[in-house]
Design a protein around this motif. Structure first.
Motif, mmCIF file in Angstrom:
data_model
loop_
_atom_site.group_PDB
_atom_site.id
_atom_site.type_symbol
_atom_site.label_atom_id
_atom_site.label_comp_id
_atom_site.label_asym_id
_atom_site.label_seq_id
_atom_site.Cartn_x
_atom_site.Cartn_y
_atom_site.Cartn_z
ATOM 1 N N HIS A 129 0.853 -1.186 0.000
ATOM 2 C CA HIS A 129 0.000 0.000 0.000
ATOM 3 C C HIS A 129 0.889 1.238 0.000
ATOM 4 O O HIS A 129 1.763 1.394 0.856
ATOM 5 C CB HIS A 129 -0.917 0.004 1.229
ATOM 6 N N ARG A 130 0.677 2.113 -0.985
ATOM 7 C CA ARG A 130 1.540 3.276 -1.134
ATOM 8 C C ARG A 130 1.152 4.431 -0.209
ATOM 9 O O ARG A 130 1.870 5.425 -0.108
ATOM 10 C CB ARG A 130 1.536 3.757 -2.584
ATOM 11 N N ILE A 131 -0.014 4.325 0.453
ATOM 12 C CA ILE A 131 -0.502 5.408 1.304
ATOM 13 C C ILE A 131 -0.258 5.067 2.764
ATOM 14 O O ILE A 131 -0.624 3.983 3.224
ATOM 15 C CB ILE A 131 -1.997 5.665 1.064
ATOM 16 N N ASP A 132 0.372 5.967 3.486
ATOM 17 C CA ASP A 132 0.570 5.806 4.927
ATOM 18 C C ASP A 132 -0.731 6.181 5.639
ATOM 19 O O ASP A 132 -1.138 7.351 5.607
ATOM 20 C CB ASP A 132 1.708 6.714 5.402
ATOM 21 N N PRO A 133 -1.430 5.203 6.248
ATOM 22 C CA PRO A 133 -2.722 5.505 6.879
ATOM 23 C C PRO A 133 -2.646 6.602 7.924
ATOM 24 O O PRO A 133 -3.603 7.371 8.101
ATOM 25 C CB PRO A 133 -3.125 4.162 7.509
ATOM 26 N N SER A 134 -1.525 6.709 8.608
ATOM 27 C CA SER A 134 -1.405 7.712 9.669
ATOM 28 C C SER A 134 -1.156 9.110 9.121
ATOM 29 O O SER A 134 -1.184 10.082 9.879
ATOM 30 C CB SER A 134 -0.266 7.338 10.617
ATOM 31 N N ALA A 135 -0.900 9.219 7.804
ATOM 32 C CA ALA A 135 -0.581 10.519 7.220
ATOM 33 C C ALA A 135 -1.650 11.015 6.254
ATOM 34 O O ALA A 135 -1.428 11.989 5.533
ATOM 35 C CB ALA A 135 0.770 10.446 6.507
ATOM 36 N N ILE A 136 -2.802 10.350 6.203
ATOM 37 C CA ILE A 136 -3.874 10.776 5.306
ATOM 38 C C ILE A 136 -4.549 12.015 5.886
ATOM 39 O O ILE A 136 -5.003 12.008 7.031
ATOM 40 C CB ILE A 136 -4.922 9.658 5.137
ATOM 41 N N PRO A 137 -4.620 13.112 5.133
ATOM 42 C CA PRO A 137 -5.290 14.311 5.655
ATOM 43 C C PRO A 137 -6.773 14.047 5.902
ATOM 44 O O PRO A 137 -7.458 13.444 5.070
ATOM 45 C CB PRO A 137 -5.094 15.335 4.525
ATOM 46 N N TRP A 138 -7.260 14.495 7.031
ATOM 47 C CA TRP A 138 -8.679 14.306 7.361
ATOM 48 C C TRP A 138 -9.582 14.957 6.322
ATOM 49 O O TRP A 138 -10.607 14.395 5.937
ATOM 50 C CB TRP A 138 -8.954 14.893 8.746
ATOM 51 N N LEU A 139 -9.209 16.147 5.891
ATOM 52 C CA LEU A 139 -10.032 16.861 4.914
ATOM 53 C C LEU A 139 -10.207 16.043 3.645
ATOM 54 O O LEU A 139 -11.315 15.945 3.101
ATOM 55 C CB LEU A 139 -9.399 18.217 4.592
ATOM 56 N N THR A 140 -9.135 15.437 3.182
ATOM 57 C CA THR A 140 -9.190 14.643 1.954
ATOM 58 C C THR A 140 -10.067 13.411 2.141
ATOM 59 O O THR A 140 -10.907 13.098 1.288
ATOM 60 C CB THR A 140 -7.771 14.215 1.535
ATOM 61 N N ALA A 141 -9.880 12.699 3.238
ATOM 62 C CA ALA A 141 -10.573 11.431 3.443
ATOM 63 C C ALA A 141 -12.050 11.603 3.742
ATOM 64 O O ALA A 141 -12.879 10.791 3.300
ATOM 65 C CB ALA A 141 -9.903 10.652 4.581
ATOM 66 N N ILE A 142 -12.411 12.647 4.482
ATOM 67 C CA ILE A 142 -13.780 12.741 4.990
ATOM 68 C C ILE A 142 -14.646 13.715 4.185
ATOM 69 O O ILE A 142 -15.870 13.542 4.123
ATOM 70 C CB ILE A 142 -13.761 13.148 6.480
#
Length: 253
Positions: A85-98
């Motif tokens: 997985h190329r995305i670090d789950p702990s570094a996903i911006p909240w604004l982007t995800a939600i």
């Protein structure tokens, strides 16, 4: 009114919606669920009368399905095929995800299910915000797309007259295929979240089983409840893992 439509009660229980979703998988159609309180197509599409607890119930179903069944299959397939997985789950911006991803992805993959003529320009129009992410100009671009998509609703009756009946009939006949293809496309796009290395082609579908199942539910709720309900459910669904990550990181610190 069809027999299936007449079979739906005026006030739906959650198990009634589950049963309707199951039927929808094999006999897809464009009817709405009962309970609309407004004659405004714009309001019904973007501000549907869906209780928050009902959206949470659907999110819980998806969380359970993905955590206990489809998620482990995807993780096993990734490990066996060498996909990372190329995305670090702990570094996903909240604004982007939600906020950002639910709006952009629903406009791209599911807004056009009920409005196929608009999909011809809405889908290409939301690609720049999808590809470039959150920036000042992409936010303005996405807002313009949503506003322009809403404008024709005021001329809905005129649009129906201009929409040739044979074209509409063909779309209704093949709507089930469109619905399932939109869910598959939603899943395929999420392969971009992986560095695939030498993963065998036949294993690729296993990596995105959670997104495929989620897309099926989001497509159903978009048709039955409106695009606003689909965006809201998508947002709630993404918020669950984000909160879990925060809790795990907090306990581990």
């Amino acid at each position: 009114m069809s027999a299936a439509s007449a079979a739906l009660p005026g006030k739906l229980r959650f198990r009634d919606e589950l049963a309707d979703f199951w039927r929808f998988l094999f006999q897809s159609d464009l009817r709405r669920l009962p309970g609309r309180r407004s004659r405004s197509g714009l309001r019904n599409d973007w501000l549907p009368d869906v209780p928050l607890r009902r959206l949470l119930a659907w999110a819980a179903v998806l969380w359970g399905l993905n955590f206990f069944a489809l998620g482990p299959i995807a993780v096993t397939a990734a490990g066996a095929g060498g996909a990372v997985h190329r995305i670090d789950p702990s570094a996903i911006p909240w604004l982007t995800a939600i906020l950002w991803a639910p709006l952009i992805e629903e406009m791209l993959f599911r807004y056009g299910l009920r409005r196929p003529r608009q999909a011809l320009w809405v889908c290409p129009a939301v690609l720049p915000p999808l590809l470039w992410g959150v920036h000042g100009w992409t936010v303005a671009w996405a807002a313009a797309v949503v506003l322009l998509a809403c404008l024709p609703l005021r001329r809905e009756k005129v649009a129906r007259v201009r929409w040739r009946m044979d074209w509409r009939r063909q779309y209704l006949m093949h709507f089930g295929r469109v619905y399932h293809l939109s869910s598959l496309a939603f899943a395929v796009v999420h392969l971009n979240n992986f560095m695939l290395a030498d993963t065998a082609y036949w294993m690729l579908p296993l990596l995105v089983l959670p997104q495929w199942a989620t897309g099926l539910v989001l497509g159903w709720i978009r048709v039955r409840r409106g695009i606003g309900a689909a965006v809201a459910l998508h947002s709630i669904f993404n918020a669950g893992p984000m909160l879990l990550i925060v809790l795990v990181l907090g306990l581990g610190s």
